[in-house]
Scaffold this active site. Structure first.
Site, PDB file in Angstrom:
ATOM      1  N   SER A 134     -25.377   7.559 -22.501  1.00 46.07           N
ATOM      2  CA  SER A 134     -25.885   7.827 -21.156  1.00 46.07           C
ATOM      3  C   SER A 134     -26.666   6.610 -20.700  1.00 46.07           C
ATOM      4  O   SER A 134     -27.190   5.847 -21.516  1.00 46.07           O
ATOM      5  CB  SER A 134     -26.813   9.053 -21.166  1.00 46.07           C
ATOM      6  OG  SER A 134     -27.508   9.183 -19.937  1.00 46.07           O
ATOM      7  N   TYR A 159     -33.300  14.134 -24.321  1.00 45.37           N
ATOM      8  CA  TYR A 159     -31.952  13.671 -23.982  1.00 45.37           C
ATOM      9  C   TYR A 159     -31.894  12.150 -24.018  1.00 45.37           C
ATOM     10  O   TYR A 159     -30.982  11.565 -24.611  1.00 45.37           O
ATOM     11  CB  TYR A 159     -31.571  14.189 -22.593  1.00 45.37           C
ATOM     12  CG  TYR A 159     -30.165  13.850 -22.165  1.00 45.37           C
ATOM     13  CD1 TYR A 159     -29.081  14.579 -22.645  1.00 45.37           C
ATOM     14  CD2 TYR A 159     -29.920  12.812 -21.275  1.00 45.37           C
ATOM     15  CE1 TYR A 159     -27.778  14.281 -22.256  1.00 45.37           C
ATOM     16  CE2 TYR A 159     -28.623  12.509 -20.879  1.00 45.37           C
ATOM     17  CZ  TYR A 159     -27.563  13.233 -21.368  1.00 45.37           C
ATOM     18  OH  TYR A 159     -26.279  12.930 -20.981  1.00 45.37           O
TER      19      TYR A 159
END
Length: 242
Positions: free
Chosen positions: A134, A147
């Site tokens: 990401s 995350y």
């Protein structure tokens, strides 16, 4: 140009971990199938999305369950392409230590579990691993600290496995998506100010769609990327260069 025209994966065995819902994993699975591959998908849900039920062989798999992952891998003797997409996040709730640990267990350790147990199958095929990282691997995220930390770990894991497994003919790369319209991002997109701010900063002026990721995945799995390993390619509409 369609995926089938651009890339030919006829006869390839492709495994997409974390593709049960409408999102990046499912889009990648469809693209490989359209390019001729034999595609199998997994997810934590009992069933995959209805639109894919007739397309793919589906296995319910919890990537935090080491024994279940080992059992799953035993019956797969050869894998040409492994895509690790399984991930969770919960915006605004990741400061709780127990949940923080759970996010890392799914997103980072889960990625490693799947790659490690499938190493023999990948070695047999001189296969390719594509991990989904990401852009949060490189940006601070006050609402998604677990995350972000997990995806930074995925990027580093990609580099380490690329070195460790090069001798087996396995290439390991990652993709770092930007803001993509998926079920996972639905909660963030409920805030119109946040959504508008993302669009304003992104040079291409929009959120990405799952299909925006598939071209990079097909490229990384193809012979066109034969001399590429250990890389993490951003696919974010230019957000990370502003």
């Amino acid at each position: 140009m369609t995926a089938a025209v651009a890339f030919d994966f006829a006869g390839a065995k492709v495994l997409v971990i974390g593709a049960s819902r409408a999102g990046i994993g499912a889009a990648i699975a469809r693209a490989f199938q359209d390019a001729g591959a034999e595609v199998e998908i997994t997810g934590v849900e009992p069933n995959c999305a209805p639109q894919d039920a007739d397309r793919f062989a589906y296995t319910q798999l919890d990537v935090t369950d080491t024994e279940a992952v080992k059992t799953f891998a035993r019956s797969r003797s050869s894998v040409d392409v492994l895509i690790n997409c399984a991930a969770i996040t919960r915006r605004g709730e990741e400061m709780a230590p127990d949940f923080f640990s759970h996010v890392l267990d799914v997103n980072l350790t889960g990625t490693f579990r799947c790659a490690e147990v499938l190493h023999p199958a990948l070695s047999k095929a001189r296969g390719r691993v594509i991990n989904i990282a990401s852009m949060y691997a490189r940006f601070g995220s006050p609402k998604n600290p677990a995350y972000g930390a997990s995806k930074a770990g995925v990027e580093q894991l990609t580099k380490s496995l690329a070195i460790a497994w090069a001798q087996d003919g396995i290439r390991v790369n990652a993709i770092a998506p930007g803001f993509i319209v998926t079920e996972q991002s639905a909660r963030a997109r409920e805030n119109p100010d946040f959504t508008a701010a993302i669009e304003a900063r992104t040079p291409l002026g929009r959120w990405g769609q799952p299909n925006d990721i598939v071209g990079t995945a097909l490229f990384l799995a193809s012979d066109a990327a034969a001399f590429l390993t250990g890389a993490c390619i951003p696919v974010d509409g230019g957000y990370s260069v502003v």
